[in-house]
Each structure stands twice: as structure tokens, then as C-alpha cells.
Design a protein around this motif. Structure first.
Motif, mmCIF file in Angstrom:
data_model
loop_
_atom_site.group_PDB
_atom_site.id
_atom_site.type_symbol
_atom_site.label_atom_id
_atom_site.label_comp_id
_atom_site.label_asym_id
_atom_site.label_seq_id
_atom_site.Cartn_x
_atom_site.Cartn_y
_atom_site.Cartn_z
ATOM 1 N N GLU A 65 0.864 -1.180 0.000
ATOM 2 C CA GLU A 65 0.000 0.000 0.000
ATOM 3 C C GLU A 65 0.901 1.229 0.000
ATOM 4 N N TYR A 66 0.533 2.231 -0.805
ATOM 5 C CA TYR A 66 1.308 3.468 -0.878
ATOM 6 C C TYR A 66 0.395 4.639 -0.558
ATOM 7 N N LYS A 67 0.737 5.375 0.505
ATOM 8 C CA LYS A 67 -0.093 6.493 0.927
ATOM 9 C C LYS A 67 0.783 7.557 1.581
ATOM 10 N N ASP A 68 0.599 8.804 1.186
ATOM 11 C CA ASP A 68 1.298 9.953 1.774
ATOM 12 C C ASP A 68 2.819 9.794 1.766
ATOM 13 N N GLY A 69 3.356 9.243 0.687
ATOM 14 C CA GLY A 69 4.803 9.121 0.552
ATOM 15 C C GLY A 69 5.416 7.947 1.288
ATOM 16 N N ILE A 70 4.592 7.087 1.892
ATOM 17 C CA ILE A 70 5.096 5.919 2.618
ATOM 18 C C ILE A 70 4.570 4.653 1.942
ATOM 19 N N LEU A 71 5.500 3.790 1.554
ATOM 20 C CA LEU A 71 5.156 2.488 1.000
ATOM 21 C C LEU A 71 5.168 1.487 2.148
ATOM 22 N N GLU A 72 4.076 0.752 2.326
ATOM 23 C CA GLU A 72 3.984 -0.262 3.373
ATOM 24 C C GLU A 72 3.813 -1.627 2.727
ATOM 25 N N LEU A 73 4.700 -2.542 3.083
ATOM 26 C CA LEU A 73 4.604 -3.923 2.624
ATOM 27 C C LEU A 73 4.297 -4.807 3.819
ATOM 28 N N SER A 74 3.229 -5.569 3.722
ATOM 29 C CA SER A 74 2.884 -6.545 4.746
ATOM 30 C C SER A 74 3.393 -7.890 4.253
ATOM 31 N N MET A 75 4.316 -8.490 5.019
ATOM 32 C CA MET A 75 4.976 -9.715 4.579
ATOM 33 C C MET A 75 4.789 -10.818 5.617
ATOM 34 N N PRO A 76 3.805 -11.726 5.389
ATOM 35 C CA PRO A 76 3.555 -12.813 6.343
ATOM 36 C C PRO A 76 4.746 -13.767 6.432
ATOM 37 N N LYS A 77 5.045 -14.187 7.647
ATOM 38 C CA LYS A 77 6.157 -15.114 7.884
ATOM 39 C C LYS A 77 5.742 -16.538 7.544
ATOM 40 N N LEU A 78 6.733 -17.330 7.144
ATOM 41 C CA LEU A 78 6.508 -18.761 6.993
ATOM 42 C C LEU A 78 6.388 -19.363 8.386
ATOM 43 N N GLU A 79 5.524 -20.364 8.524
ATOM 44 C CA GLU A 79 5.421 -21.035 9.810
ATOM 45 C C GLU A 79 6.718 -21.792 10.055
ATOM 46 N N SER A 80 7.294 -21.548 11.201
ATOM 47 C CA SER A 80 8.538 -22.245 11.507
ATOM 48 C C SER A 80 8.214 -23.680 11.899
ATOM 49 N N VAL A 81 8.905 -24.579 11.283
ATOM 50 C CA VAL A 81 8.705 -25.994 11.548
ATOM 51 C C VAL A 81 9.683 -26.394 12.639
ATOM 52 N N VAL A 82 9.129 -26.804 13.770
ATOM 53 C CA VAL A 82 9.970 -27.249 14.876
ATOM 54 C C VAL A 82 10.234 -28.735 14.672
ATOM 55 N N PRO A 83 11.507 -29.104 14.586
ATOM 56 C CA PRO A 83 11.792 -30.517 14.366
ATOM 57 C C PRO A 83 11.306 -31.352 15.550
ATOM 58 N N GLU A 84 10.786 -32.491 15.201
ATOM 59 C CA GLU A 84 10.283 -33.395 16.225
ATOM 60 C C GLU A 84 11.445 -33.897 17.055
ATOM 61 N N SER A 85 11.292 -33.842 18.354
ATOM 62 C CA SER A 85 12.384 -34.325 19.211
ATOM 63 C C SER A 85 12.136 -35.774 19.575
ATOM 64 N N ARG A 86 13.191 -36.514 19.651
ATOM 65 C CA ARG A 86 13.114 -37.919 20.018
ATOM 66 C C ARG A 86 14.441 -38.336 20.615
ATOM 67 N N ARG A 87 14.410 -39.370 21.336
ATOM 68 C CA ARG A 87 15.626 -39.896 21.969
ATOM 69 C C ARG A 87 16.031 -41.167 21.251
ATOM 70 N N ILE A 88 17.309 -41.277 21.023
ATOM 71 C CA ILE A 88 17.840 -42.470 20.361
ATOM 72 C C ILE A 88 18.450 -43.372 21.447
ATOM 73 N N GLU A 89 18.001 -44.592 21.460
ATOM 74 C CA GLU A 89 18.503 -45.556 22.432
ATOM 75 C C GLU A 89 19.817 -46.154 21.949
ATOM 76 N N ILE A 90 20.726 -46.272 22.882
ATOM 77 C CA ILE A 90 22.044 -46.850 22.567
ATOM 78 C C ILE A 90 21.948 -48.376 22.706
ATOM 79 N N GLN A 91 22.461 -49.088 21.764
ATOM 80 C CA GLN A 91 22.385 -50.540 21.822
ATOM 81 C C GLN A 91 23.706 -51.157 22.128
#
Length: 140
Positions: free
Chosen positions: A114-140
Motif C-alpha cells: 500500500e502506498y499512501k502519503d509518501g510511505i510504501l507499506e509492505l505486509s509480509m507474512p512469515k513462513l510457519e517455523s517448523v519445529v523438528p520433532e524431538s526424540r531420543r535415540i537408544e544406545i544398543q
């Protein structure tokens, strides 16, 4: 009186010589600006970019996306004839301005502007951050 001299006419004196020498060496700072001031605000789910572009028409502003780079550019066009003899002083400049931003974590298809009164405004939605699934690895 406030340096009112016809455009292009210069006095040859020592002070102007040093002033011109400095401008030639470092470049005239007032003419060399090829960018504009911006603010980027983090609103949680989106970024809001505000750019100062006073004196531009909406048609003179271009917003381009190439890969992960958003480029905002604006250009003043000199529509008048070159009649420098009539100017007493000319400070208004014509040229182009450009600025690029990294948008690697932005939803490119949902950016709005949007451009109004000499100011350009850009609305930029963020990507959803993907949180890696946590898990424990068992030692054999």
C-alpha cells in the motif's frame, strides 16, 4: 543572498576550489544517495516494511521478487525540457532509487503493498517455523 546565482555559473575563488575538490574526491553526498530509508517491524506473524518515498507517484514504484530477494525501486522522471539558463538554483534531483531485502522466511505469494502519503507499506507474512520433532535415540 543565500547563494542565489544563475544555474551553472560558478565563482572562481579558493573556497569554491576546495569545496569542489572535496566533492570530486568523496563524491557529492546529496547526489549520491541511491537508496531510501526503511523501517522493518516484527508484528509476530508478519513483518511490516515501511519505506519513505516522498514525491513519487504509485506508478513510479516497482516491487520485484526474484528468488529470495525482494527489490523495491522507484524512479523520478524529468519531463521538462533542459532550460538551465532560467534556473537561479536547482536542488531537485531526478533519478532512480533501489533497495533489496532478503525474504527467505516470507510467504512470497501473500505479500501485499500500500502506498499512501509518501510511505510504501509492505505486509509480509512469515513462513510457519517448523519445529523438528524431538526424540531420543537408544544406545544398543
Amino acid at each position: 543572498m543565500f547563494d542565489l546565482m544563475p544555474f551553472g555559473r560558478r565563482e572562481n575563488n579558493l573556497f569554491n576550489y576546495f569545496d569542489n575538490m572535496e566533492k570530486n574526491f568523496f563524491g557529492d553526498i546529496s547526489q549520491g544517495l541511491s537508496s531510501f530509508r526503511t523501517d522493518v517491524i516484527d508484528n509476530g506473524d508478519k513483518y511490516l516494511l515501511k519505506a519513505e518515498l516522498p514525491g513519487f507517484k504509485k506508478e513510479d514504484i516497482k516491487i520485484d521478487i526474484e528468488g529470495d530477494r525482494l527489490t523495491v525501486s522507484a524512479e523520478h522522471k524529468d519531463e521538462t525540457e533542459e532550460k538551465n539558463d532560467n534556473y537561479i538554483r536547482r536542488e531537485r534531483r531526478y533519478g532512480s532509487f533501489s533497495r533489496s531485502f532478503d525474504i527467505s522466511n516470507i510467504k512470497c505469494n501473500e505479500i501485499s503493498a500500500e502506498y499512501k502519503d509518501g510511505i510504501l507499506e509492505l505486509s509480509m507474512p512469515k513462513l510457519e517455523s517448523v519445529v523438528p520433532e524431538s526424540r531420543r535415540i537408544e544406545i544398543q
